[in-house]
Design a protein around this motif. Structure first.
Motif, mmCIF file in Angstrom:
data_model
loop_
_atom_site.group_PDB
_atom_site.id
_atom_site.type_symbol
_atom_site.label_atom_id
_atom_site.label_comp_id
_atom_site.label_asym_id
_atom_site.label_seq_id
_atom_site.Cartn_x
_atom_site.Cartn_y
_atom_site.Cartn_z
ATOM 1 N N VAL A 101 -3.817 79.634 22.446
ATOM 2 C CA VAL A 101 -3.225 78.337 22.763
ATOM 3 C C VAL A 101 -4.326 77.327 23.088
ATOM 4 C CG1 VAL A 101 -1.727 77.091 24.333
ATOM 5 C CG2 VAL A 101 -1.101 79.386 23.584
ATOM 6 N N VAL A 102 -5.165 77.667 24.067
ATOM 7 C CA VAL A 102 -6.221 76.737 24.478
ATOM 8 C C VAL A 102 -7.142 76.429 23.300
ATOM 9 C CG1 VAL A 102 -8.219 76.443 25.974
ATOM 10 C CG2 VAL A 102 -6.169 77.584 26.834
ATOM 11 N N GLY A 103 -7.571 77.501 22.619
ATOM 12 C CA GLY A 103 -8.532 77.347 21.536
ATOM 13 C C GLY A 103 -8.012 76.460 20.433
ATOM 14 N N THR A 134 -6.670 82.172 34.144
ATOM 15 C CA THR A 134 -5.383 81.518 33.881
ATOM 16 C C THR A 134 -4.311 82.547 33.546
ATOM 17 O OG1 THR A 134 -6.697 79.772 32.868
ATOM 18 C CG2 THR A 134 -4.324 79.647 32.597
ATOM 19 N N VAL A 177 -5.731 74.151 20.540
ATOM 20 C CA VAL A 177 -5.607 72.753 20.955
ATOM 21 C C VAL A 177 -6.981 72.082 20.964
ATOM 22 C CG1 VAL A 177 -5.030 71.233 22.867
ATOM 23 C CG2 VAL A 177 -3.498 73.090 22.263
ATOM 24 N N VAL A 178 -7.972 72.767 21.554
ATOM 25 C CA VAL A 178 -9.317 72.194 21.592
ATOM 26 C C VAL A 178 -9.840 71.969 20.180
ATOM 27 C CG1 VAL A 178 -11.715 72.623 22.229
ATOM 28 C CG2 VAL A 178 -9.883 73.251 23.791
ATOM 29 N N ILE A 182 -15.656 79.950 29.201
ATOM 30 C CA ILE A 182 -14.314 79.713 28.659
ATOM 31 C C ILE A 182 -13.478 80.996 28.727
ATOM 32 C CG2 ILE A 182 -14.764 80.174 26.225
ATOM 33 C CD1 ILE A 182 -13.200 77.689 25.575
ATOM 34 N N CYS A 233 -10.008 81.358 30.771
ATOM 35 C CA CYS A 233 -8.760 81.789 30.128
ATOM 36 C C CYS A 233 -8.209 83.048 30.789
ATOM 37 C CB CYS A 233 -8.989 82.046 28.646
ATOM 38 S SG CYS A 233 -9.202 80.543 27.715
ATOM 39 N N VAL A 237 -3.759 83.445 25.653
ATOM 40 C CA VAL A 237 -4.189 82.209 26.312
ATOM 41 C C VAL A 237 -5.221 81.499 25.448
ATOM 42 C CG1 VAL A 237 -5.199 81.243 28.395
ATOM 43 C CG2 VAL A 237 -3.829 83.322 28.528
ATOM 44 N N MET A 238 -6.164 82.295 24.941
ATOM 45 C CA MET A 238 -7.248 81.749 24.133
ATOM 46 C C MET A 238 -6.693 81.123 22.852
ATOM 47 S SD MET A 238 -10.543 81.750 24.530
ATOM 48 C CE MET A 238 -11.527 80.736 23.462
#
Lengths: 319, 325
Positions: free
Chosen positions: A300-302, A282, A304-305, A275, A279, A297-298
């Motif tokens: 945002v992604v984190g 990306t 949401v997940v 992961i 990230c 990035v983490m």
């Protein structure tokens, strides 16, 4: 399955080697011979960065898992228990008062602070007899806020706020050869977690239960705390804070393979590395040739997940 | 602690309110006069503006937190823990991101402020509705979802800020990290108007607060038009949060600190005592704290850091004491 996951992670690692402003491609590597610029970039910057990503990702995710076992709560990780913030405070203080010390000594101080902060967190938890699942992460976040405020205040008085913000922000763009090797210490301590995984699993079932089965609960918890503290300090000192990593990966893995730590540690390590690689790549591509730090990035992604995970569990319970 | 010397009529809440009001007045007086040199008319108008913004912020944060806790029927969640000031930062960043930095400079700051508040109210009402008026969810889940939303908004804001060019980024930074010591008078004026309007609507709903704090089904049983009332209160909360964030930036634990202290000082949960107590406490903390910092310790912008520090500690202790009982 685990092999497949490892292969995907490895593939991303290879991709990570070839992404960047300076042109590094197979063609340029072969064309230039051993001392060409491409080879230089590869060895000085790309390989260290990729290694650092995998080391930090894997060990942070394992630290999160260990933390969750010790506290017996799925919603904690080093950055929601004050551990990361304490490590940051320690590093700031040692940088202020002993700027000449070698990095490894600074890291050791930082790890000691992380240990102290986590112990404080556990102490506070012990003083709260009604252990609501909701209260544990909440108290942790409060404590993290308090320690963070102290750190910020020290930095503010010393005119270091800008640099504090800069090095606490998780970012791999400064990683070069010679700048990341401390992360191996993190990996070694994370591997220790694998060795004592069975005992950790039992300790995770509660003090009385573990003691009944002949486990020295106290010793296992102390070992776990030390692992978490060392990993947090190492990652903080070399790359900064990476939010959510220790929270998401163990949770996803637990949904997939359950709570037996011996089985989940390899998954968590591979997942964490994967992961973080994803990230970081990306972040490097999205605004090429500039970079967006991995912590952003983490975040945002984190989140949401994690939201997805939370709401999904809820639905399953309701159904 | 028994206090036999007091006349019987003075109940504990009333006594608490009187003491708090006195303390608040003292801190205001000290703030206006301590260490003042030179022309009084200048000092008074300069400090008066600052005082007004501090009081406004204290009012907005304390009222919004207390009402939010009433509506959601809990003592732990606050709008800022739910990430609503982060949402404000995100909205502001998004304006610069999509409309360009020119929008931030050229558009009149009052209009800009109103637009931001409107967008904020719209967005937060949607989120509030989804979280609180849909299916019943556990408090546990709500807190976590809220915290994660906060991080998401912050990261998204950060993400957009990283995509801006450095010049625009700097302008934005300046407007985002306002502190207690700098406030635009135009925004201050419009904030006063908005806060007054919000307070009028809030006063008209005053009779429902105590009922609402009994919980959803109780409130419905007792004849409150639940959905409508809660929706209105949540809009009021959203407006107050945007105002306080616009004036001083995010302060995570302040509302929690004040609301929790107010509840435990007053000793019951009647809003006609808790609300004024929370407001007075907030004024004492902000105005008194600022006075202490500026005049006694000569730090200027560190108040929010210290509030964060104390708020966190007090809260941890309160949680520990409450569950020990």
């Amino acid at each position: 399955m685990l092999i497949l996951a490892s292969l995907i992670t490895l593939a991303m690692a290879v991709v990570s080697l070839f992404v960047g402003v300076s042109d590094v491609s197979l063609a340029s590597l072969f064309a230039g011979g051993m001392d060409s610029r491409a080879v230089e970039v590869l060895f000085i910057s790309r390989i260290p960065r990729t290694m650092a990503l995998m080391l930090a990702g894997g060990s942070m995710a394992i630290a999160g898992l260990v933390m969750q076992m010790i506290v017996r709560n799925r919603f904690v990780e080093p950055s929601t228990t004050g551990t990361m913030e304490s490590a940051g405070l320690g590093f700031l203080l040692v940088t202020l008062f002993a700027p000449g010390w070698p990095l490894i000594a600074k890291m050791a101080v930082s790890a000691l602070f992380a240990l102290g902060g986590t112990a404080l967190f556990l102490r506070i938890l012990r003083a709260v007899p009604l252990r609501d699942v909701l209260l544990v992460p909440l108290i942790g976040i409060m404590l993290a806020g308090v320690i963070g405020a102290v750190t910020y205040f020290v930095a503010y008085r010393a005119n270091l706020v800008a640099s504090l913000l800069a090095w606490e922000m998780g970012d791999f763009s400064g990683v070069l050869r010679g700048r990341y090797e401390l992360l191996w210490i993190g990996l070694v301590s994370a591997m220790l977690a694998y060795i004592v995984a069975d005992r950790m699993t039992l300790a995770g079932m509660g003090k009385d239960f573990a003691t009944n089965l002949g486990i020295n609960h106290r010793a296992v918890v102390s070992l776990g705390l030390s692992i978490v503290a060392v990993v947090s300090a190492v990652v903080l000192v070399t790359v900064g804070m990476i939010p959510f990593l220790g929270l998401i990966v163990p949770n996803v893995v637990s949904l997939m393979v359950g709570d037996n730590m011996r089985r989940s540690v390899p998954w968590v390590a591979v997942g964490g590395a994967g992961i973080v690689l994803a990230c970081d790549i990306t972040g490097r591509l999205i605004r090429f040739p500039y970079e967006i730090p991995i912590s952003v990035v983490m975040g945002v992604v984190g989140s949401v997940v994690f939201l997805y995970l939370l709401l999904r569990t809820q639905k399953r319970v309701a159904a | 602690m028994p206090a036999p010397s007091l006349p019987k009529k003075l109940s504990r809440p009333a006594l608490v309110l009187i003491i708090l009001a006195a303390l608040a007045l003292i801190s205001i007086a000290l703030f206006m006069t301590l260490g003042a040199k030179g022309s009084w008319s200048f000092v008074l108008s300069f400090r008066g503006k600052k005082l007004l913004s501090l009081v406004l912020v204290a009012y907005a944060i304390s009222v919004s937190t207390v009402l939010f806790q009433t509506v959601t029927n809990n003592r732990i969640l606050t709008p800022s823990i739910m990430g609503f000031d982060a949402l404000y930062v995100l909205i502001k960043t998004a304006i610069v991101f999509f409309l360009g930095v020119g929008a931030l400079i050229s558009i009149d700051s009052q209009i800009q402020f109103l637009v931001e508040v409107l967008v904020m109210v719209g967005a937060s009402s949607l989120l509030f509705r989804w979280l609180f008026l849909g299916e019943e969810r556990s408090l546990h889940l709500l807190v976590l979802v809220g915290i994660v939303f906060g991080i998401l908004f912050r990261s998204l804001g950060n993400f957009m800020q990283r995509m801006l060019d450095p010049g625009a980024f700097n302008v934005l930074q300046d407007t985002l990290f306002a502190s207690f010591s700098t406030t635009d008078p135009a925004i201050l004026a419009i904030s006063c108007v908005v806060v007054a309007a919000v307070s009028l609507v809030g006063l008209r709903l005053m009779h429902t607060y105590d009922v609402l704090s009994l919980g959803r089904s109780q409130a419905i049983n007792l004849g409150v038009e639940y959905k409508r009332t809660v929706a209105i209160i949540l809009v009021l909360v959203a407006i107050l949060v945007s105002i306080s964030t616009a004036l001083v930036g995010p302060v995570t634990f302040f509302g929690l600190l004040v609301a929790t202290l107010a509840h435990s000082l007053v000793g019951n949960s009647k809003h006609r005592y808790v609300l004024p107590a929370a407001i007075l406490l907030a004024i004492i903390c902000l105005v008194g704290g600022q006075t202490l910092l500026e005049r006694v310790f000569a730090f200027d912008t560190a108040l929010s850091i210290i509030i964060e520090f104390l708020g966190g500690i007090v809260f941890i202790f309160l949680v520990m004491r409450k569950s020990a009982r």
